[in-house]
Design an enzyme around this catalytic site. Structure first.
Site, short mmCIF file in Angstrom:
data_model
loop_
_atom_site.label_atom_id
_atom_site.label_comp_id
_atom_site.label_asym_id
_atom_site.label_seq_id
_atom_site.Cartn_x
_atom_site.Cartn_y
_atom_site.Cartn_z
N ASP A 31 0.85 -1.19 0.00
CA ASP A 31 0.00 0.00 0.00
C ASP A 31 0.89 1.24 0.00
OD1 ASP A 31 -1.71 2.22 1.09
OD2 ASP A 31 -3.19 0.62 1.24
N HIS A 98 -10.66 -3.97 -3.57
CA HIS A 98 -9.34 -4.17 -3.00
C HIS A 98 -9.47 -4.70 -1.58
CE1 HIS A 98 -10.40 0.07 -2.29
NE2 HIS A 98 -9.59 0.07 -1.23
#
Length: 137
Positions: A31, A98
């Protein structure tokens, strides 16, 4: 592909990412705005806003990749939060499916899922039975 989507741009290679593992239908990467060291995302390569928009094959592939990445993330702190915001009202900031895998520790101040809400919902027996009827498969 939706070329206005940041995740589609990662899939296409237009935006660089730290790709960890890739399958035919899914990809995992670190991320860019981590909540903890080792926070990663797993996404389908095809653009879908919600899980139910994906094919069974894409869904199976996505969650197989989630499954294969869990041990890696778990090795960081011993515990992993798995989170999916399925739609804008659920907190989804990027409208592309996601799955967050976030290493957790007892002193990270994040808390349990119930800490995300102001109070517990109190339902009558009738309301519970109505929900049961609507949701039972």
């Amino acid at each position: 592909m939706n070329m206005d989507c940041i995740f589609c741009k990662i899939v296409s290679g237009e935006i660089p990412a730290k790709i960890l593992k890739e399958t035919s239908n899914s990809v995992s990467f670190l991320d860019a705005f981590p909540l903890a060291k080792g926070h990663l995302l797993v996404i389908p390569k095809n653009h879908h806003q919600k899980i139910q928009d994906m094919s069974i094959e894409e869904n199976t592939d996505l969650f197989s990749l989630v499954h294969s990445m869990i041990s890696k993330v778990d090795s960081i702190t011993g515990s992993t939060l798995i989170a999916v915001h399925n739609g804008a009202d659920a907190g989804q900031e990027v409208p592309h499916v996601h799955v967050h895998l976030v290493p957790r520790s007892k002193d990270d101040s994040a808390g349990a899922i119930h800490s995300m809400f102001n109070s517990a919902l109190k339902l009558s027996d009738s309301e519970i039975n109505d929900l049961y009827t609507k949701l039972k498969v």
